[in-house]
Scaffold this motif. Structure first.
Motif, PDB file in Angstrom:
ATOM      1  N   LEU A 292       0.556  -1.324   0.377  1.00  0.00           N
ATOM      2  CA  LEU A 292      -0.070  -0.189  -0.310  1.00  0.00           C
ATOM      3  C   LEU A 292       1.147   1.291   0.154  1.00  0.00           C
ATOM      4  O   LEU A 292       0.733   2.440  -0.453  1.00  0.00           O
ATOM      5  CB  LEU A 292      -1.180   0.125   1.256  1.00  0.00           C
ATOM      6  N   CYS A 293       1.661   1.670   1.247  1.00  0.00           N
ATOM      7  CA  CYS A 293       2.998   2.732   1.007  1.00  0.00           C
ATOM      8  C   CYS A 293       3.661   2.297  -0.283  1.00  0.00           C
ATOM      9  O   CYS A 293       3.321   3.314  -0.892  1.00  0.00           O
ATOM     10  CB  CYS A 293       3.985   2.381   2.190  1.00  0.00           C
ATOM     11  N   ASN A 294       3.600   0.813  -1.443  1.00  0.00           N
ATOM     12  CA  ASN A 294       4.193   1.619  -2.351  1.00  0.00           C
ATOM     13  C   ASN A 294       2.939   2.896  -3.141  1.00  0.00           C
ATOM     14  O   ASN A 294       3.811   2.731  -4.259  1.00  0.00           O
ATOM     15  CB  ASN A 294       4.727   0.269  -3.132  1.00  0.00           C
ATOM     16  N   ILE A 295       1.796   1.589  -3.393  1.00  0.00           N
ATOM     17  CA  ILE A 295       1.138   2.127  -4.016  1.00  0.00           C
ATOM     18  C   ILE A 295       1.253   3.784  -3.805  1.00  0.00           C
ATOM     19  O   ILE A 295       0.871   5.157  -5.097  1.00  0.00           O
ATOM     20  CB  ILE A 295      -0.558   1.575  -3.681  1.00  0.00           C
ATOM     21  N   PHE A 296       1.045   4.588  -2.586  1.00  0.00           N
ATOM     22  CA  PHE A 296       0.591   5.400  -2.243  1.00  0.00           C
ATOM     23  C   PHE A 296       2.022   6.783  -2.892  1.00  0.00           C
ATOM     24  O   PHE A 296       1.813   7.833  -3.625  1.00  0.00           O
ATOM     25  CB  PHE A 296       0.083   5.558  -0.724  1.00  0.00           C
ATOM     26  N   HIS A 297       3.235   6.155  -2.655  1.00  0.00           N
ATOM     27  CA  HIS A 297       4.668   6.714  -3.211  1.00  0.00           C
ATOM     28  C   HIS A 297       4.446   7.084  -4.651  1.00  0.00           C
ATOM     29  O   HIS A 297       5.759   7.779  -5.236  1.00  0.00           O
ATOM     30  CB  HIS A 297       5.689   6.154  -2.139  1.00  0.00           C
ATOM     31  N   ASN A 298       3.992   5.650  -5.048  1.00  0.00           N
ATOM     32  CA  ASN A 298       4.752   6.033  -6.490  1.00  0.00           C
ATOM     33  C   ASN A 298       2.935   5.752  -7.696  1.00  0.00           C
ATOM     34  O   ASN A 298       2.632   5.462  -8.393  1.00  0.00           O
ATOM     35  CB  ASN A 298       4.431   4.671  -6.851  1.00  0.00           C
ATOM     36  N   LEU A 299       2.905   7.035  -7.548  1.00  0.00           N
ATOM     37  CA  LEU A 299       1.225   7.957  -8.080  1.00  0.00           C
ATOM     38  C   LEU A 299       1.428   7.714  -9.625  1.00  0.00           C
ATOM     39  O   LEU A 299       0.562   7.757 -10.204  1.00  0.00           O
ATOM     40  CB  LEU A 299       1.047   9.182  -8.030  1.00  0.00           C
ATOM     41  N   ILE A 300       2.546   7.950 -10.777  1.00  0.00           N
ATOM     42  CA  ILE A 300       2.454   7.897 -11.268  1.00  0.00           C
ATOM     43  C   ILE A 300       2.145   6.343 -12.644  1.00  0.00           C
ATOM     44  O   ILE A 300       1.510   6.390 -13.326  1.00  0.00           O
ATOM     45  CB  ILE A 300       4.506   8.060 -12.209  1.00  0.00           C
ATOM     46  N   LYS A 301       2.337   5.743 -11.394  1.00  0.00           N
ATOM     47  CA  LYS A 301       2.200   4.089 -12.140  1.00  0.00           C
ATOM     48  C   LYS A 301       0.603   4.151 -12.135  1.00  0.00           C
ATOM     49  O   LYS A 301       0.471   2.870 -12.404  1.00  0.00           O
ATOM     50  CB  LYS A 301       2.823   3.233 -10.920  1.00  0.00           C
TER      51      LYS A 301
END
Length: 95
Positions: free
Chosen positions: A84-93
């Motif tokens: 979830l943290c990766n999702i929130f930190h990688n907005l462009i993806k």
């Protein structure tokens, strides 16, 4: 293979082409989880751990099958929030 391409492969995307192929092959189930998690985050009423609980209650699991919330050997609930943290930190993806 570029570092960015390797990162995408490690993040659960197919490793069968360049960026355009990566965009066409986004796992729709994973995208649905990301979208719901973002909606919860944008309500600004829940922490990331609470979002993991909510996603878990909806029956979602990590790509590997691991639940978003696990019970430890002592009986405590442990939210697995790394993805979830990766999702929130990688907005462009996810845009």
């Amino acid at each position: 293979m570029s570092l960015l391409h390797e990162y995408r492969c490690l993040s659960g995307y197919p490793c069968d082409g360049g960026a355009s192929e990566w965009i066409r092959n986004i796992d729709q189930e994973r995208a649905k989880i990301a979208r719901e998690a973002w909606e919860l985050l944008l309500e600004d009423t829940m922490s990331v751990r609470e979002i993991a609980e909510a996603i878990h209650e909806r029956g979602y699991r990590h790509r590997t099958g691991r639940p978003f919330v696990e019970l430890t050997s002592t009986g405590k609930r442990k939210a697995n929030i790394n993805s979830l943290c990766n999702i929130f930190h990688n907005l462009i993806k996810w845009s």
